[in-house]
Design an enzyme around this catalytic site. Structure first.
Site, PDB file in Angstrom:
ATOM      1  N   GLU A   1      -4.053  -4.714  -4.761  1.00 19.99           N
ATOM      2  CA  GLU A   1      -3.781  -3.399  -5.193  1.00 19.99           C
ATOM      3  C   GLU A   1      -4.466  -3.175  -6.515  1.00 19.99           C
ATOM      4  O   GLU A   1      -5.190  -2.419  -7.079  1.00 19.99           O
ATOM      5  CB  GLU A   1      -2.415  -2.758  -5.271  1.00 19.99           C
ATOM      6  CG  GLU A   1      -1.751  -2.617  -3.716  1.00 19.99           C
ATOM      7  CD  GLU A   1      -2.604  -1.302  -3.077  1.00 19.99           C
ATOM      8  OE1 GLU A   1      -2.914  -0.420  -3.918  1.00 19.99           O
ATOM      9  OE2 GLU A   1      -2.392  -1.276  -1.871  1.00 19.99           O
TER      10      GLU A   1
ATOM     11  N   CYS B   1       0.777  -0.972  -0.039  1.00 20.91           N
ATOM     12  CA  CYS B   1       0.083   0.074   0.026  1.00 20.91           C
ATOM     13  C   CYS B   1       0.691   1.388   0.005  1.00 20.91           C
ATOM     14  O   CYS B   1       0.611   2.371  -0.677  1.00 20.91           O
ATOM     15  CB  CYS B   1      -0.908   0.151   1.076  1.00 20.91           C
ATOM     16  SG  CYS B   1      -2.102   1.351   1.200  1.00 20.91           S
TER      17      CYS B   1
END
Length: 220
Positions: free
Chosen positions: A205, A135
Site C-alpha cells: 500500500e 486494501c
C-alpha cells in the site's frame, strides 16, 4: 486482543508512514499535481481489475456463507462502483480510454497484484483474506484521516468522500470480522502466515502511493 487488533498495532509505523506520505498530504490540501493523480487512478484501475479476481477467488474458497457473500460482493464493488468513480476521474483529469488501456502496471502495481494472486494460488484461505484486508482497512483509515483536514473546495473531494464513507467503514469491519474468525480457528503457524500476508500487503500500500507520487515506471 483479536488478531486484527494485534496486527494493526504491529504495523503502526507503516500506517504512520502512509498517512504522512506527501502524496496524501498534497491530496488533502488540494495541491497534488494532476499528473500524479492521473498516474494513480490509471494504476488503481489496473490494480482493481486484478483485486476483483482475487476477491472472487476468496469467495470461492470461503468455508462459510458469510465469507462467500462478503467477498463476492466485494468483487462486484471493485468492478462496478470503484470503476465508475475512475471513469468520472478519467473524464475530469483527461485520461482517455486509449491511455488507460495502453498502460501497463508499474512495478509497485504488478508486485502487489502478483503477491495477492500468489496468496490465492499457493497459500491458505486464512492467509489470503489477511492479505486482502489492508486494501480495505488502510483506505478506510486514509479516508478518515484525510477528510477532516482536506481543503474545500478540493479537486479530489469525490475520492476522499468515497473512502471516508460510513458504508466503506462497515465493509471494512465485516472483512475484519471474517479475518478474526479465521484466525481464531487457525494454528499458530497459519496465524503467523496471516500476519506476514497482512504486513506485506500494507507495505505494498505504501509503495503504491510512493509510486504515484514519483510517477514511477519500469527502471529499464
Amino acid at each position: 486482543m483479536s488478531f486484527c487488533d494485534t496486527i494493526w498495532e504491529d504495523v503502526a509505523p507503516l500506517r504512520r508512514a502512509i498517512l504522512d506520505h506527501p502524496f496524501l498530504n498534497a491530496l488533502a490540501d488540494g495541491t497534488l499535481e494532476a499528473e500524479s493523480f492521473r498516474h494513480y487512478i490509471v494504476q488503481d484501475s489496473l490494480y482493481l481489475a486484478e483485486y476483483a479476481r482475487v476477491l472472487a477467488l476468496a469467495a470461492a474458497r470461503a468455508p462459510s456463507a458469510a465469507g462467500r457473500l462478503e467477498f463476492s460482493d466485494g468483487a462486484k464493488v471493485a468492478v462496478q462502483v470503484e470503476e465508475a468513480l475512475h471513469q468520472a476521474f478519467f473524464a475530469q483529469f483527461g485520461v482517455t480510454a486509449e491511455m488507460a488501456h495502453g498502460s501497463e502496471p508499474t512495478p509497485a502495481c504488478l508486485g502487489y497484484t502478483s503477491y495477492l494472486s500468489a496468496l490465492a494460488a499457493t497459500r491458505s484461505y486464512e492467509e489470503l483474506i489477511a492479505g486482502i484486508l489492508p486494501c480495505f482497512w488502510v483506505y478506510w483509515e486514509v479516508g478518515c484521516n484525510v477528510k477532516p483536514r482536506a481543503v474545500s473546495p478540493n479537486p479530489y473531494a469525490a475520492w476522499i468522500d468515497t473512502y471516508a464513507a460510513p458504508s466503506f467503514g462497515e465493509a471494512t469491519r465485516r472483512v475484519c470480522a471474517l479475518v478474526d474468525e479465521a484466525a481464531a480457528a487457525a494454528s499458530p503457524a497459519t496465524r503467523a502466515g496471516m500476519a506476514t500476508a497482512f504486513r506485506n500487503a500494507t507495505r505494498f500500500e505504501w509503495m503504491f502511493w510512493d509510486s504515484a507520487w514519483h510517477r514511477a515506471g519500469w527502471p529499464i
